[in-house]
Write a protein that holds these residues in place. Sequence first.
Motif, short mmCIF file in Angstrom:
data_model
loop_
_atom_site.label_atom_id
_atom_site.label_comp_id
_atom_site.label_asym_id
_atom_site.label_seq_id
_atom_site.Cartn_x
_atom_site.Cartn_y
_atom_site.Cartn_z
N ALA A 33 0.84 -1.21 0.00
CA ALA A 33 0.00 0.00 0.00
C ALA A 33 0.87 1.25 0.00
O ALA A 33 1.92 1.30 0.65
N ASN A 34 0.42 2.27 -0.72
CA ASN A 34 1.11 3.55 -0.77
C ASN A 34 0.41 4.48 0.24
O ASN A 34 -0.56 5.15 -0.09
N PHE A 35 0.92 4.52 1.44
CA PHE A 35 0.28 5.29 2.52
C PHE A 35 0.37 6.79 2.29
O PHE A 35 -0.42 7.54 2.85
N ASN A 36 1.30 7.25 1.46
CA ASN A 36 1.40 8.67 1.14
C ASN A 36 0.24 9.14 0.27
O ASN A 36 -0.05 10.33 0.21
N ALA A 37 -0.43 8.22 -0.40
CA ALA A 37 -1.54 8.58 -1.29
C ALA A 37 -2.84 8.84 -0.53
O ALA A 37 -3.77 9.44 -1.07
N TYR A 38 -2.91 8.41 0.72
CA TYR A 38 -4.14 8.56 1.49
C TYR A 38 -4.16 9.93 2.18
O TYR A 38 -3.30 10.22 3.02
N LYS A 39 -5.16 10.73 1.82
CA LYS A 39 -5.26 12.08 2.38
C LYS A 39 -6.62 12.36 3.01
O LYS A 39 -6.77 13.29 3.78
N LYS A 141 -11.52 -1.46 -1.69
CA LYS A 141 -12.29 -2.12 -0.62
C LYS A 141 -11.46 -3.21 0.06
O LYS A 141 -11.94 -4.29 0.37
N GLU A 142 -10.17 -2.91 0.29
CA GLU A 142 -9.25 -3.84 0.94
C GLU A 142 -8.66 -3.21 2.19
O GLU A 142 -8.31 -2.02 2.19
N LEU A 143 -8.51 -4.03 3.21
CA LEU A 143 -7.87 -3.58 4.44
C LEU A 143 -6.39 -3.30 4.15
O LEU A 143 -5.70 -4.16 3.60
N VAL A 144 -5.93 -2.10 4.48
CA VAL A 144 -4.52 -1.76 4.24
C VAL A 144 -3.74 -1.57 5.54
O VAL A 144 -2.52 -1.67 5.55
N ILE A 171 -2.90 3.76 19.48
CA ILE A 171 -3.04 2.95 18.27
C ILE A 171 -2.61 3.75 17.05
O ILE A 171 -1.78 3.31 16.26
N LEU A 172 -3.17 4.95 16.89
CA LEU A 172 -2.89 5.75 15.69
C LEU A 172 -1.51 6.39 15.70
O LEU A 172 -1.06 6.90 14.68
N GLU A 173 -0.83 6.33 16.83
CA GLU A 173 0.55 6.77 16.90
C GLU A 173 1.42 5.92 15.95
O GLU A 173 2.44 6.37 15.45
N LYS A 174 0.96 4.70 15.68
CA LYS A 174 1.70 3.77 14.83
C LYS A 174 1.37 3.92 13.34
O LYS A 174 1.82 3.14 12.52
N TYR A 175 0.52 4.89 13.00
CA TYR A 175 0.18 5.12 11.60
C TYR A 175 0.81 6.41 11.12
O TYR A 175 0.77 7.40 11.85
N PRO A 176 1.34 6.49 9.95
CA PRO A 176 1.54 5.43 8.96
C PRO A 176 2.73 4.56 9.35
O PRO A 176 3.59 4.99 10.12
N PRO A 177 2.79 3.36 8.81
CA PRO A 177 3.89 2.46 9.16
C PRO A 177 5.24 3.06 8.79
O PRO A 177 5.37 3.74 7.77
N GLY A 178 6.21 2.83 9.64
CA GLY A 178 7.56 3.32 9.38
C GLY A 178 7.79 4.77 9.77
O GLY A 178 8.89 5.28 9.64
N MET A 179 6.75 5.46 10.25
CA MET A 179 6.89 6.88 10.58
C MET A 179 6.86 7.14 12.09
O MET A 179 6.75 8.26 12.53
N GLN A 180 6.94 6.07 12.91
CA GLN A 180 6.88 6.24 14.36
C GLN A 180 8.13 6.95 14.87
O GLN A 180 9.20 6.83 14.31
N GLN A 181 7.95 7.66 15.98
CA GLN A 181 9.07 8.37 16.58
C GLN A 181 9.84 7.48 17.51
O GLN A 181 9.40 6.61 18.09
#
Length: 181
Positions: A33-39, A141-144, A171-181
């Motif tokens: 999934a391209n998480f940068n595309a979700y706005k 319509k897919e879980l990402v 929970i949402l602190e972990k979104y998007p993947p790879g961007m956690q502090q």
Amino acid sequence: MKKLFKTLPLLALLLLVSSCSSVRVATDYDKNANFNAYKTFAFYKTGIDKAEISDLDKRRILRAIETELLAKGFTKSENPDLLVSLFTKSREKINIYNNGFGPYGYGWGWHPWYWNTYNTSSVSRSTEGVLYVDLIDANKKELVWQGMGTGYLSQNMEKKDDRIKEFVAKILEKYPPGMQQ
């Protein structure tokens, strides 16, 4: 050594209290999934309606999710990139603490306390809850992405809002993947 025996119970109590108040989080996501595309986002009513919690708690959770997503730069939309759904589970845990000395007393030989029946037990109940936050690609319509928070719930109405906000934020602190502090 004496000092160690005095501080050890305090440390154990501190660890127990801090572990009961925290939320344990796990996440899973689609690596393609391209998480940068979700706005933009909207709530997925069909999924949310299936959650077996009160309407008041659903609204609390949805407000907390909306607040967190808006803070991350998302916009709520009628034509969203992501659909947000949730699912909950809970289970009651019953802990029984036996504080007696058991069937034996002290010393050798016969004692009046040998068949000691001194026994005090205490019972505590707590509810452990699990909140799943699902992010679904609206076009496919897919879980990402899925975040899961597990922790103890509060029945105290004054603390319930704060506890729900804590669950959602962790929970949402972990979104998007790879961007956690």
